[in-house]
Write a protein that holds these residues in place. Structure first.
Motif, short mmCIF file in Angstrom:
data_model
loop_
_atom_site.label_atom_id
_atom_site.label_comp_id
_atom_site.label_asym_id
_atom_site.label_seq_id
_atom_site.Cartn_x
_atom_site.Cartn_y
_atom_site.Cartn_z
N CYS A 64 30.91 -30.78 -34.67
CA CYS A 64 31.63 -30.83 -33.34
C CYS A 64 31.35 -32.44 -32.81
O CYS A 64 32.04 -32.60 -31.77
CB CYS A 64 31.05 -29.88 -32.35
SG CYS A 64 31.52 -28.28 -33.05
N ASN B 267 32.16 -30.41 -27.15
CA ASN B 267 33.06 -29.60 -28.24
C ASN B 267 32.60 -28.57 -29.00
O ASN B 267 33.24 -27.60 -29.28
CB ASN B 267 33.09 -30.92 -29.22
CG ASN B 267 33.95 -32.08 -28.95
OD1 ASN B 267 34.97 -31.85 -27.67
ND2 ASN B 267 34.05 -33.17 -29.16
N TRP C 156 39.94 -32.69 -33.50
CA TRP C 156 40.52 -31.46 -33.10
C TRP C 156 40.57 -30.55 -34.43
O TRP C 156 40.05 -29.20 -34.41
CB TRP C 156 41.96 -31.58 -32.50
CG TRP C 156 41.92 -31.73 -31.23
CD1 TRP C 156 42.02 -32.93 -30.56
CD2 TRP C 156 41.57 -30.84 -29.83
NE1 TRP C 156 42.03 -32.93 -29.39
CE2 TRP C 156 41.42 -31.54 -28.97
CE3 TRP C 156 40.97 -29.79 -30.10
CZ2 TRP C 156 41.41 -31.15 -27.43
CZ3 TRP C 156 40.73 -29.07 -28.68
CH2 TRP C 156 40.69 -29.83 -27.47
N LEU D 28 36.99 -28.98 -34.90
CA LEU D 28 36.61 -28.01 -33.79
C LEU D 28 37.51 -26.57 -34.13
O LEU D 28 36.70 -25.45 -34.07
CB LEU D 28 37.16 -28.56 -32.57
CG LEU D 28 36.43 -29.72 -31.88
CD1 LEU D 28 36.72 -29.82 -30.60
CD2 LEU D 28 34.97 -29.52 -32.05
#
Length: 485
Positions: free
Chosen positions: A52, A57, A230, A233
């Motif tokens: 992360c 995050n 992203w 994540l």
């Protein structure tokens, strides 16, 4: 519920619908504290923290994953509360009275792998404590057999044997043990985090672990994207959901003892999103503080406790994490195969014997240690095998049967769940195709994108569920036409 006309090849007292339902919200909550608060749970959370790239995050990714887990566990749990039956018996509704033995054995085999992994983690914590003594350190360095040091083997066998003592007294003892073990590790986790924060002189929610260190630590985990992106994540959330893939199948083994759905929901809301996020938060803070103190990334709690100056604190940490890991093994990896193996041979195998079989298999696997390596990769490979089974069962229960199952027919050889000689061909077609895309192609070929394996469990659920719904709907429609004719 008393089952009239039950076949002895499908029924014994352990497989029968639950008569005593005394697992209130606290016991359900502690199913999850026992399942998560282990060395492997911490190791996975700390590993995912690295992907992360930062604390915010991490909490977002884990939070999204935890909410998905909560929703899925409620789906499975409601079926357990309503029917009162364990997982392998519920699987008869979709796979057939004899066909259900296949998904039961798949879950049992996975439990044996996890049983070995958790036992090895717990024994590793004890080894890390003992080698603080020079005599044990020398013995550990100079004695080897079965592919491990002699000290590792001895500690593994001792931890392995201790778990057998818990299971001997049945599910009520399991409940009492987990009600104590789950909260105990929370206390130790907080002590560990506070100790490191005090030693580092700061309490940080922001990570100062350099990007080059993060890249080095995560390069072989198979997670797409750079830490903090992203794509990383989304992968973290997916891996977190996949970590619980085994219990999506057999959570009804525990939910069947809950008095009602309200108790189940209350235990789940505290035990899943709230507990999971807080646990991950503490794991993240501890990882940051450990890096600040020791200037290296330490993902295993036993690695951290081994560096403590205080022998007493190191001993307390090692013993607490070992006990917590016993808790998850008893809850997640003893109970399920105990019922699963019993389901295959109800006349010969009861709950206790099923658990013993699982323990012996885990012991045989120990020299090969198939669980060693990247936490993320291990979780994805193991979890993906069970996605198609979950997809078939949930589509069957909620979309085909609308939550209504004739429980007595689950124990009869000539009832509605006989299908084709006791096997439901459509369920196996759907699960088989789902397994090709969730497990076989991503792990044994390079035909699919490299990121596919991270989401293998989800693909397995979706593909198997859709195919099963189409086949089952078509079969029901064809039967209706024949009946009208």
């Amino acid at each position: 519920m008393t089952i009239q006309g039950a076949s002895p090849d499908l029924y014994n007292e352990d497989l029968a619908p639950a008569k005593v339902r005394n697992w209130g919200p606290f016991s359900i909550f502690n199913v999850w504290t026992s399942d998560v608060h282990s060395l492997w749970g911490y190791y996975l959370a700390a590993s995912l923290f690295l992907f992360c790239g930062g604390f915010v995050n991490f909490i977002i990714a884990i939070g999204i994953g935890s909410l998905i887990i909560y929703a899925l566990m409620n789906m499975v749990g409601y079926a357990g509360v309503k029917t009162g039956v364990p997982y392998p018996v519920l699987a008869r509704a979709s796979f057939g009275i004899w066909g259900a033995n296949i998904p039961a054995l798949v879950r049992a085999i996975v439990a044996c792998f996890w049983y070995g992994a958790q036992t090895a983690a717990a024994s590793g914590a004890i080894v890390a404590l003992l080698i603080r003594s020079q005599w044990f350190a020398d013995f550990n360095a100079n004695t080897h057999f079965l592919g491990h040091s002699g000290l590792e083997v001895i500690c593994f066998v001792i931890i392995w044997a201790l778990q057998l003592l818990i299971i001997q007294r049945g599910m009520e003892t399991v409940r009492r043990f987990q009600d104590w073990a789950g909260p105990a590790v929370w206390v130790m986790m907080l002590i560990l985090a506070i100790y490191l924060c005090v030693k580092s002189g700061t309490f940080a929610f922001t990570s100062d672990i350099p990007m080059d260190v993060l890249l080095e630590k995560t390069k072989d985990a198979g997670v797409p994207g750079t830490p903090g992106s992203w794509t990383a994540l989304f992968a973290v959330a997916a891996i977190w959901v996949t970590y619980f893939s085994a219990l999506y199948l057999n959570f009804c083994d525990f939910a069947r003892y809950a008095p009602d759905q309200a108790s189940l929901r209350k235990g789940n809301i505290w035990g899943l999103p709230i507990n999971l996020i807080l646990f991950s938060l503490v794991a993240g803070v501890t990882t940051i503080a450990a890096y600040d103190v020791y200037h290296e990334v330490l993902l295993h709690p036993d690695q951290i406790s081994a560096k403590f100056d205080s022998w007493f604190l190191a001993a307390l940490a090692a013993l607490t994490f070992a006990v917590a890991t016993l808790g998850i093994n008893v809850v997640a990896n003893f109970v399920s195969p105990a019922f699963d193996f019993s389901n295959v041979f109800p006349r010969q195998i009861d709950f206790k014997k099923g658990g013993y079989i699982a323990a012996v298999i885990a012991l045989v696997l120990y020299p090969f240690a198939p669980w060693e390596g990247s936490a993320a990769s291990f979780v994805n490979i193991i979890g993906a095998t069970m996605g198609p089974i979950f997809g078939v069962m949930m589509v069957d229960y909620y979309l085909i049967r609308k939550g209504e199952v004739d429980v007595e027919a689950l124990y009869r050889e000539d009832g509605e769940f006989r299908f084709q000689g006791g096997w439901h061909v459509n369920a196996f077609i759907a699960a088989g195709i789902g397994a090709i895309f969730s497990s076989i192609l991503p792990n044994f070929t390079n035909w699919l994108p490299s990121w596919w394996g991270v989401y293998g469990w989800f693909f397995g659920v979706a593909i198997a569920g859709v195919i099963y719904y189409v086949l089952r709907t078509a079969a029901v429609g064809a039967s209706a036409k024949v009946a009208k004719a």
